[in-house]
Design an enzyme around this catalytic site. Structure first.
Site, PDB file in Angstrom:
ATOM      1  N   ARG A  27      46.451  33.454  33.589  1.00 46.25           N
ATOM      2  CA  ARG A  27      45.202  32.832  33.124  1.00 46.25           C
ATOM      3  C   ARG A  27      45.453  31.643  32.176  1.00 46.25           C
ATOM      4  NH1 ARG A  27      40.220  35.416  33.579  1.00 46.25           N
ATOM      5  NH2 ARG A  27      40.280  36.884  35.283  1.00 46.25           N
ATOM      6  N   ARG A  31      39.768  29.273  29.309  1.00 47.87           N
ATOM      7  CA  ARG A  31      38.851  28.916  28.212  1.00 47.87           C
ATOM      8  C   ARG A  31      39.473  28.785  26.836  1.00 47.87           C
ATOM      9  NH1 ARG A  31      34.607  33.458  29.467  1.00 47.87           N
ATOM     10  NH2 ARG A  31      36.643  34.384  29.828  1.00 47.87           N
ATOM     11  N   ARG A  40      34.975  22.176  32.125  1.00 53.68           N
ATOM     12  CA  ARG A  40      34.045  23.226  32.546  1.00 53.68           C
ATOM     13  C   ARG A  40      32.606  22.903  32.129  1.00 53.68           C
ATOM     14  NH1 ARG A  40      31.028  26.726  33.526  1.00 53.68           N
ATOM     15  NH2 ARG A  40      31.339  28.973  33.571  1.00 53.68           N
ATOM     16  N   ASP A  76      39.913  31.568  41.787  1.00 57.28           N
ATOM     17  CA  ASP A  76      39.589  32.938  41.397  1.00 57.28           C
ATOM     18  C   ASP A  76      39.842  33.861  42.573  1.00 57.28           C
ATOM     19  OD1 ASP A  76      38.242  34.255  38.893  1.00 57.28           O
ATOM     20  OD2 ASP A  76      37.566  35.366  40.649  1.00 57.28           O
ATOM     21  N   TYR A 153      35.608  45.022  43.260  1.00 57.24           N
ATOM     22  CA  TYR A 153      34.515  44.104  42.882  1.00 57.24           C
ATOM     23  C   TYR A 153      33.409  44.072  43.929  1.00 57.24           C
ATOM     24  CZ  TYR A 153      36.762  42.208  38.748  1.00 57.24           C
ATOM     25  OH  TYR A 153      37.308  42.080  37.499  1.00 57.24           O
TER      26      TYR A 153
HETATM   27  O1  CP3 Z   1      45.920  32.165  35.887  1.00 59.59           O
HETATM   28  C1  CP3 Z   1      45.306  31.076  35.956  1.00 59.59           C
HETATM   29  O2  CP3 Z   1      45.255  30.259  35.031  1.00 59.59           O
HETATM   30  C2  CP3 Z   1      44.639  30.718  37.269  1.00 59.59           C
HETATM   31  C3  CP3 Z   1      43.257  30.982  37.325  1.00 59.59           C
HETATM   32  C4  CP3 Z   1      42.694  32.384  37.509  1.00 59.59           C
HETATM   33  C5  CP3 Z   1      41.340  32.653  37.212  1.00 59.59           C
HETATM   34  N1  CP3 Z   1      41.054  33.899  37.654  1.00 59.59           N
HETATM   35  C6  CP3 Z   1      40.417  31.705  36.588  1.00 59.59           C
HETATM   36  C7  CP3 Z   1      39.204  32.197  35.928  1.00 59.59           C
HETATM   37  C8  CP3 Z   1      43.243  33.541  38.059  1.00 59.59           C
HETATM   38  C9  CP3 Z   1      44.658  33.820  38.490  1.00 59.59           C
HETATM   39  C10 CP3 Z   1      42.185  34.488  38.149  1.00 59.59           C
HETATM   40  C11 CP3 Z   1      42.359  35.820  38.755  1.00 59.59           C
HETATM   41  C12 CP3 Z   1      41.328  36.833  38.540  1.00 59.59           C
HETATM   42  N2  CP3 Z   1      39.969  36.667  38.552  1.00 59.59           N
HETATM   43  C13 CP3 Z   1      41.594  38.211  38.406  1.00 59.59           C
HETATM   44  C14 CP3 Z   1      42.954  38.861  38.464  1.00 59.59           C
HETATM   45  C15 CP3 Z   1      43.724  38.632  37.240  1.00 59.59           C
HETATM   46  C16 CP3 Z   1      43.270  39.387  36.041  1.00 59.59           C
HETATM   47  O3  CP3 Z   1      43.006  38.752  35.035  1.00 59.59           O
HETATM   48  O4  CP3 Z   1      43.237  40.619  36.123  1.00 59.59           O
HETATM   49  C17 CP3 Z   1      40.364  38.869  38.249  1.00 59.59           C
HETATM   50  C18 CP3 Z   1      40.159  40.350  38.037  1.00 59.59           C
HETATM   51  C19 CP3 Z   1      39.342  37.881  38.354  1.00 59.59           C
HETATM   52  C20 CP3 Z   1      37.875  38.092  38.335  1.00 59.59           C
HETATM   53  C21 CP3 Z   1      37.258  37.332  37.225  1.00 59.59           C
HETATM   54  N3  CP3 Z   1      37.054  35.961  37.209  1.00 59.59           N
HETATM   55  C22 CP3 Z   1      36.737  37.844  36.022  1.00 59.59           C
HETATM   56  C23 CP3 Z   1      36.756  39.308  35.630  1.00 59.59           C
HETATM   57  C24 CP3 Z   1      36.213  36.761  35.300  1.00 59.59           C
HETATM   58  C25 CP3 Z   1      35.418  36.803  34.025  1.00 59.59           C
HETATM   59  C26 CP3 Z   1      36.190  37.186  32.868  1.00 59.59           C
HETATM   60  C27 CP3 Z   1      36.984  36.038  32.348  1.00 59.59           C
HETATM   61  O5  CP3 Z   1      38.165  36.228  32.102  1.00 59.59           O
HETATM   62  O6  CP3 Z   1      36.406  34.987  32.169  1.00 59.59           O
HETATM   63  C28 CP3 Z   1      36.459  35.593  36.042  1.00 59.59           C
HETATM   64  C29 CP3 Z   1      36.136  34.220  35.656  1.00 59.59           C
HETATM   65  C30 CP3 Z   1      37.290  33.268  35.483  1.00 59.59           C
HETATM   66  N4  CP3 Z   1      38.350  33.180  36.350  1.00 59.59           N
HETATM   67  C31 CP3 Z   1      37.452  32.299  34.472  1.00 59.59           C
HETATM   68  C32 CP3 Z   1      38.644  31.623  34.725  1.00 59.59           C
HETATM   69  C33 CP3 Z   1      39.234  30.473  33.967  1.00 59.59           C
HETATM   70  C34 CP3 Z   1      36.463  32.005  33.349  1.00 59.59           C
HETATM   71  C35 CP3 Z   1      35.343  31.244  33.940  1.00 59.59           C
HETATM   72  C36 CP3 Z   1      34.688  30.305  32.959  1.00 59.59           C
HETATM   73  O7  CP3 Z   1      35.191  29.190  32.785  1.00 59.59           O
HETATM   74  O8  CP3 Z   1      33.657  30.682  32.438  1.00 59.59           O
END
Ligand code: CP3
Length: 349
Positions: A27, A31, A40, A76, A153
């Protein structure tokens, strides 16, 4: 081996010699970076994922700003169910929501069987542009969720505490669960193959919710599908990383499903796991993400502890044990990267 200027990450994945331990952070495009929030602010989350210029920009930010050794494509895991026809909402502060989750055979019938090179072409376009803009500075990692984590999910519709709905499905309608898992596996194998074909140097499979299953169920509903996917991915020598959170057992089995690298959460001891899996796989991890809330001295001590728990030799990629948290000070992430770069040299002399 490659035209990459920094290929430490790829060499470590293959357990080859490196001068120091490489680091990237799950990640890392996110943010906690003000530069990410600025991009964003101009676009909603899905629009960002679907716009190659924006993907390339935020993917490269952590390479420039915190100087990690690999980039991971901004996207994502939920773009797959979205492309299969599930409406996805990313609500501020609430995380992702599918307002119409899959619970019955009739719901499942509505899922489209997609060809990732068509319905997810926007991701592949983003891979191409990101590769171009990265100018071979560091490798690019592509990723997918595991079938199990995606199913979770798709059935729950959102994050969950007890995962009651997906558990009800696997206990009461196993056939339907396996049917969807199988469909997802084929899509994921094609998707990861296409990402590699388009330029990703490695791929990671995230099984964030593997740990909510019993050992028996984990093998039946998650691991065997991941094994199947890995055997189907078309690749030359691009490494596959398997990250499963909350798995403490059958590590020898995990090390034999064809992944080159196992990603570990922070509750495991790298040295102990290394003893169990021998030299079958490289290990990635595993600092507790909340350590980045501490001061720099503490972060440095903890960096040294993680490095020494793996010990001397090849096959370690430094990372956190799960994603970096959104309220971490970017200065601490930068400091972590520098500590790993300095403190790891002694393990590779
Ligand atoms: O690693 C990286 O930098 C690449 C980007 C990446 C995102 N999501 C961007 C994201 C990756 C690899 C993911 C994978 C992801 N997404 C997973 C598996 C990895 C993990 O953390 O367990 C899961 C379960 C998700 C589902 C998901 N997407 C959730 C639960 C959320 C909300 C919670 C959160 O962390 O914000 C997202 C949104 C998300 N995915 C954001 C980002 C940068 C935030 C969105 C925003 O800008 O508001």
């Amino acid at each position: 081996m490659s035209e990459l200027k920094n290929d430490l990450f790829l060499r470590a994945c293959k357990r080859q010699d490196v001068e120091r331990t490489p680091i990237w952070i799950m990640r890392q495009a996110g943010r906690y970076l003000p530069e990410y929030r600025a991009v964003r602010a101009k676009a909603d989350f899905l629009t960002m994922c679907q716009t190659p210029e924006l993907v390339a920009e935020v993917t490269i930010q952590p390479v420039d700003i915190i100087e990690v050794d690999a980039a991971i494509l901004f996207s994502d895991i939920l773009v797959i169910p979205e492309a299969m026809g599930m409406h996805l909402e990313m609500n501020e502060g609430e995380g992702p929501v599918f307002p119409e989750p899959i619970r019955t055979i009739d719901d499942a019938k509505k899922l489209k069987n997609i060809d990732p090179t068509k319905e997810l072409k926007y991701v592949l376009d983003a891979v191409s542009l990101t590769k171009k803009n990265l100018k071979n500075r560091v490798p690019l990692i592509g990723f997918s969720g595991s079938p199990w984590t995606l199913l979770t999910y798709m059935v729950e519709g959102k994050g969950s505490k007890n995962f009651s709905e997906v558990k009800k499905l696997i206990y009461n309608n196993q056939e339907l669960a396996h049917n969807i898992l199988d469909k997802l596996s084929n899509i994921i194998a094609d998707y990861l193959s296409a990402k590699i074909e388009t330029g990703c140097n490695a791929v990671q499979i995230f099984d964030t919710w593997g740990g909510i299953l019993s050992q028996k169920d984990f093998e039946e509903f998650s691991l065997r599908y991941v094994e199947k996917i890995i055997s189907q991915i078309k690749r030359k020598d691009e490494p596959v990383i398997f990250f499963a959170k909350g798995i403490h057992y059958k590590l020898d089995k995990m090390a034999s499903i064809g992944a080159d690298v196992l990603g570990l959460d922070w509750t495991m001891d790298l040295g102990e796991v290394r003893k169990q899996v021998g030299d079958k796989v490289a290990l990635q991890g595993n600092m507790d993400p909340t350590v980045l809330y501490a001061n720099k001295n503490y972060i440095k001590d903890e960096t040294k502890r993680v490095l020494s728990s793996f010990g001397k030799g090849n096959g370690h990629i430094f990372n956190l044990g799960h994603g970096i948290l959104p309220d971490v000070d970017p200065e601490n992430a930068k400091a972590l990267v520098q500590f790993v770069k300095e403190e790891s040299k002694i393990y590779h002399s």
